[in-house]
Design an enzyme around this catalytic site. Structure first.
Site, PDB file in Angstrom:
ATOM      1  N   GLU A  45       0.856  -1.185   0.000  1.00  0.00           N
ATOM      2  CA  GLU A  45       0.000   0.000   0.000  1.00  0.00           C
ATOM      3  C   GLU A  45       0.892   1.235   0.000  1.00  0.00           C
ATOM      4  O   GLU A  45       1.771   1.378   0.853  1.00  0.00           O
ATOM      5  CB  GLU A  45      -0.914   0.006   1.218  1.00  0.00           C
ATOM      6  CG  GLU A  45      -1.714   1.272   1.413  1.00  0.00           C
ATOM      7  CD  GLU A  45      -2.555   1.637   0.198  1.00  0.00           C
ATOM      8  OE1 GLU A  45      -2.541   2.825  -0.199  1.00  0.00           O
ATOM      9  OE2 GLU A  45      -3.230   0.740  -0.353  1.00  0.00           O
TER      10      GLU A  45
ATOM     11  N   CYS B 209     -13.742  -0.363  -8.751  1.00  0.00           N
ATOM     12  CA  CYS B 209     -15.107  -0.239  -8.246  1.00  0.00           C
ATOM     13  C   CYS B 209     -15.755   0.970  -8.917  1.00  0.00           C
ATOM     14  O   CYS B 209     -16.323   1.834  -8.258  1.00  0.00           O
ATOM     15  CB  CYS B 209     -15.140  -0.129  -6.721  1.00  0.00           C
ATOM     16  SG  CYS B 209     -14.136   1.203  -6.039  1.00  0.00           S
TER      17      CYS B 209
END
Length: 475
Positions: free
Chosen positions: A134, A232
């Protein structure tokens, strides 16, 4: 009434045409809630027999279940024991398409907060290697905490750019997930911030960034390996058109046909220049068709055969004999099978923190690493103190001493609040007269450590995780 950006509504009306009204109506429906069981902790049959949650199966996720919106699985001892991960149902489809197997080397490139990482780990079942990355430091910390809670032994959490990882891991991974940062259109029903930040320019910026991330990911995948790209969002610029550009720039890749999947719709041929045959192999999840938020998925395979010529640089493992002596004594006190831990060489010391690395991990020098492996504990003056991560990674039968609690009993609640327990008050406890580290379990699943002396269990549940008054929901 959810207020959608006008430009977004105009765009979706043009894309969906006759389906637009049904799509718009989906925003007035209550969104579904999902949790995914952790097979590294418990088998589904065992968990379902013990839980009181009302669960129904998610069709595209092997361990995924919808739960009733009135329930609070995030405030339950089973959650603290890492038996499940609360995750948006559509997001569970990504790892199902990746199909990681025990022994694989897997990269989750944009991993926070950890849903896909913990799902990958559940497929690996402790065998193989998972690098979970990340780029944002605060989110990387949350990712690391979720890796710990789920009891994952074979993961490394990094805080790096895709570019720097590509330099260190050329053609290293068997499988890669690129759940790319996107404009978040699929999350509008639940995320007000995504709605407020959206604009056509933001979509264009996201698409450019996604293509860069995919280019770096391609460098890290072995020939013959599989990569799943997901977003998404609904924008073709970030979905079909990004895949079109990637395939044009990378002729060594092709879209892999994963077949028909329940709840997953095929791509739209009119939204890109990809052929109808190619579009049929990509997937979308629509909120007006399936029980989940918006998602796009494409499975990419790197053609060719891995030659296995790349050699990793081995980390500098622990050589300090004094540290090893203390650690060995601890292992023989705590574990029923200490040799399982003592017959390993992949230990490193970060300051006074001892970690057990996955055997496949390369030299850490120069990498921003948040969690280099399984955190075993802390070296203190003349003693070794085990970590919470170690407790959560253990099975009940691994510990010489354990204290059993029930999820619906007050002992578990008191422990999670950080309170001291007296074994003289406990039923069916055989620890009288003993001392040392004790694995605390709830219905047979590890929850944390206590230290026993004089009939008192001194609580070692981390202070930052302890339950406060008024937050307990036990069913």
């Amino acid at each position: 009434m959810i207020e959608l950006p006008e430009a977004f509504k105009k765009k979706m009306k043009g894309l969906l045409e006759t389906e637009y009204e049904a799509f718009l109506e989906s925003y007035e429906k209550e969104r579904v809630q999902g949790l995914r069981l952790n097979p590294g902790k418990a088998e589904a049959k065992e968990f379902l027999a013990k839980t009181s949650f009302h669960l129904t199966k998610i069709p595209w996720a092997r361990e995924g279940y919808y739960y009733d919106s009135q329930e609070r699985p995030g405030k339950h001892p089973y959650h603290e024991a890492g038996l499940y991960y609360i995750q948006e149902p559509s997001a569970m489809a990504v790892v199902e398409l990746l199909e990681p197997k025990p022994g694989d080397c897997v990269l989750d490139l944009c991993a926070a907060p950890g849903g896909k990482t913990t799902q990958i780990a559940g497929h690996l079942l402790g065998e193989g290697f998972l690098l979970s990355n990340e780029i944002h430091p605060a989110r990387a910390k949350i990712l690391s905490q979720n890796v710990e809670r789920m009891g994952i032994r074979n993961a490394v959490v990094a805080n790096e750019t895709p570019e720097r990882l590509a330099e260190r891991f050329p053609e290293f991974f068997d499988k890669i997930v690129v759940d790319a940062p996107c404009s978040g259109e699929g999350m509008f029903r639940k995320d007000e911030e995504a709605r407020s930040q959206w604009s056509p320019d933001h979509v264009v910026m996201c698409a450019a960034r996604q293509r860069q991330i995919l280019d770096h990911a391609a460098q890290m995948l072995k020939a013959g390996g599989r990569m799943v790209y997901s977003t998404c969002t609904f924008s073709p610029e970030e979905d079909e058109q990004t895949i079109e550009t990637f395939l044009s720039d990378h002729p060594e890749f092709e879209i892999e046909d994963m077949g028909t999947r329940e709840g997953l719709s095929p791509g739209r041929p009119e939204w890109g220049n990809l052929s109808m045959e190619t579009l049929r192999k990509t997937y979308r999840i629509w909120p007006h068709i399936s029980e989940g938020e918006g998602h796009y998925l494409a499975v990419l395979r790197k053609m060719g055969k891995d030659e296995g010529t790349w050699k990793r640089k081995v980390p500098k493992y622990l050589k300090d004999k004094a540290v090893w002596k203390e650690y060995e004594g601890f292992c023989r006190e705590l574990f029923t099978e200490p040799e399982r831990y003592l017959d390993r060489e992949e230990y490193i010391l970060f300051g006074d923190q001892l970690y057990l690395l996955p055997p496949q991990m390369i030299d850490l020098a120069g990498l921003k690493v948040v969690r280099p492996g399984l955190h075993m504990g802390t070296m203190k003056k003349n003693r070794f103190e085990p970590s919470h991560a170690l407790a959560l990674s253990m099975k009940e039968e691994e510990a010489v001493r354990r204290f059993s609690m029930k999820a619906d009993g007050m002992e578990a609640v008191c422990y999670l609040k950080g309170e001291t327990l007296r074994i003289g008050e406990a039923k069916n406890c055989d620890l009288n007269g003993q001392k040392g580290w004790v694995l605390m379990t709830v219905d047979g699943w590890s929850l944390g450590f206590s230290k026993l002396a004089g009939g008192i269990l001194k609580n070692h549940y981390p202070k930052g995780l302890r339950w406060m008054g008024g937050t307990v929901f036990v069913y």
